[in-house]
Design an enzyme around this catalytic site. Structure first.
Site, PDB file in Angstrom:
ATOM      1  N   HIS A  43     -13.944  -0.329  -8.336  1.00 43.33           N
ATOM      2  CA  HIS A  43     -12.898  -1.117  -7.615  1.00 43.33           C
ATOM      3  C   HIS A  43     -13.242  -1.271  -6.248  1.00 43.33           C
ATOM      4  CE1 HIS A  43     -11.411   2.444  -5.677  1.00 43.33           C
ATOM      5  NE2 HIS A  43     -11.006   2.975  -6.906  1.00 43.33           N
ATOM      6  N   ASP A  48      -2.806   3.158  -3.070  1.00 45.23           N
ATOM      7  CA  ASP A  48      -2.039   4.084  -3.194  1.00 45.23           C
ATOM      8  C   ASP A  48      -1.362   4.347  -4.405  1.00 45.23           C
ATOM      9  OD1 ASP A  48      -2.853   5.355  -0.800  1.00 45.23           O
ATOM     10  OD2 ASP A  48      -1.006   4.668   0.186  1.00 45.23           O
ATOM     11  N   TYR A  76       0.089  -7.903   2.370  1.00 48.02           N
ATOM     12  CA  TYR A  76       0.805  -6.670   1.829  1.00 48.02           C
ATOM     13  C   TYR A  76       2.282  -7.140   2.029  1.00 48.02           C
ATOM     14  CZ  TYR A  76      -3.425  -3.397   1.793  1.00 48.02           C
ATOM     15  OH  TYR A  76      -4.557  -3.096   1.579  1.00 48.02           O
ATOM     16  N   TYR A 179      -4.409   0.860   7.440  1.00 43.44           N
ATOM     17  CA  TYR A 179      -3.470   1.630   6.520  1.00 43.44           C
ATOM     18  C   TYR A 179      -1.890   1.162   6.902  1.00 43.44           C
ATOM     19  CZ  TYR A 179      -7.074   4.729   5.280  1.00 43.44           C
ATOM     20  OH  TYR A 179      -8.459   5.357   4.968  1.00 43.44           O
ATOM     21  N   LEU A 200       5.269  -0.962  -1.701  1.00 45.09           N
ATOM     22  CA  LEU A 200       4.370  -1.569  -1.187  1.00 45.09           C
ATOM     23  C   LEU A 200       3.544  -2.397  -2.227  1.00 45.09           C
ATOM     24  CD1 LEU A 200       2.135  -1.994   1.249  1.00 45.09           C
ATOM     25  CD2 LEU A 200       1.146   0.153   0.575  1.00 45.09           C
TER      26      LEU A 200
END
EC number: 5.4.99.25
Length: 314
Positions: A43, A48, A76, A179, A200
């Site tokens: 990947h 997460d 995101y 992050y 998320l």
């Protein structure tokens, strides 16, 4: 001495997987690898377990070019729970602090503005970055905190979606190495109430078309459909793959005539017209423009091979 037998198919390409919530990126990777019966898979930057969304899975020779996606920007959608801070900065962690939510709309707008543009971010202890050869989250699980240096990142766009009660929803377009959990944790501290991620989703990676994203459930359905039609599953699965050079789509293309590509594929730098003056390039050959690897312009203006596609005999 005979060449060792390869396990799985020599299938090359990139699958845009919609990773489900609660599954690690590596587990998702292994499931795709088994479904495709691929000899290799990797990947391009973990999500997460709590997160969902686009996880490009590189199969076969495409794994050689996954590094170029690690450098790409991402988008995101995130929902934060205000008033609670956790040790992991997301809902999978333990609540370590609770505070009232008392900020105004003006204070929220001002706080959000500090996260736009070029900023520095100190990575969470619950990350896969390494310190002295050991991943940060391994220290964190032992209750050990180690020094981390702030890293430069860019938030190209931070959109306010909604603020209802103790929930705040944002959309973030950011550079590599960002992050989102840390942005939310830092934002909570600026607002004086604490915050953590409860939802998320990665909406996009680089320029990949969002309409090409597929779920594990859909892949399994195609395998069942192939069995019912008595055809190889590859006939239904393989058309879902993006080209193996798609991770490097941001780089210019240099096409070599077949007479030059032979030398290039043997590891030699070659001269060709139309090449840029510097930097990395995608290299193709012949009239059909077949991708043969990544090159870099050397000091003499030649295209030097950096990563080559290997063609295995059937």
């Amino acid at each position: 001495m005979s060449r060792p037998r390869r396990r799985g198919r020599d299938i090359n390409g990139v699958l845009l997987l919609d990773k489900p919530q609660g599954m690690s990126s590596n587990d998702a990777l292994q499931k795709v690898k088994r479904i495709y019966n691929a000899n290799r898979a990797g990947h391009t930057g973990a999500l997460d377990p709590l997160a969902t969304g686009m996880l490009p899975i590189c199969l076969g020779e495409a794994t050689k070019f996954s590094q170029y996606l690690l450098d790409s920007d991402k988008r995101y959608r995130v929902i934060a729970r205000l008033g609670q801070r956790t040790d992991t900065s997301d809902a999978d962690g333990q609540i370590v602090e609770e505070r009232p939510v008392t900020f105004s709309a003006e204070q929220l707008a001002a706080a959000l503005d500090t996260f736009r543009g070029d900023i520095e971010q100190i990575p969470s202890m619950y990350s896969a970055l390494k310190y002295q050869g050991k991943k940060l989250y391994e220290y964190a699980r032992q209750g050990i905190e180690v020094p981390r240096e702030a890293r430069p990142i860019t938030v190209y766009e931070l959109l306010f979606i909604r603020h209802e009660g103790n929930e705040l929803e944002l959309e973030i377009h950011c550079s590599k190495g960002t992050y989102i959990r840390t942005i939310i944790d830092d934002l909570g501290e600026k607002l004086g109430c604490g915050a953590h991620v409860i939802y998320l989703r990665r909406l996009a990676v680089s320029k990949y078309p969002v309409e090409r994203i597929v779920t594990l459930e859909h892949l399994r359905e195609l395998v069942e459909q192939a069995e019912q039609q008595d055809i190889p599953a590859a006939e239904l699965l393989d058309p879902l793959l993006m080209p193996m050079d798609s991770p490097a789509s941001d780089y210019p293309v240099v096409n070599l005539p077949l007479t030059s590509s032979v030398y290039f594929k043997n590891g030699n730098p070659v001269r060709t017209s139309g090449a840029p003056l510097e930097g990395l390039v995608r290299v193709t050959e012949g009239e059909n423009g077949k991708f043969i690897g990544m090159g870099e312009i050397d000091d003499e203006g030649r295209v030097a091979p950096r990563r080559l596609v290997v063609e295995y005999p059937a």
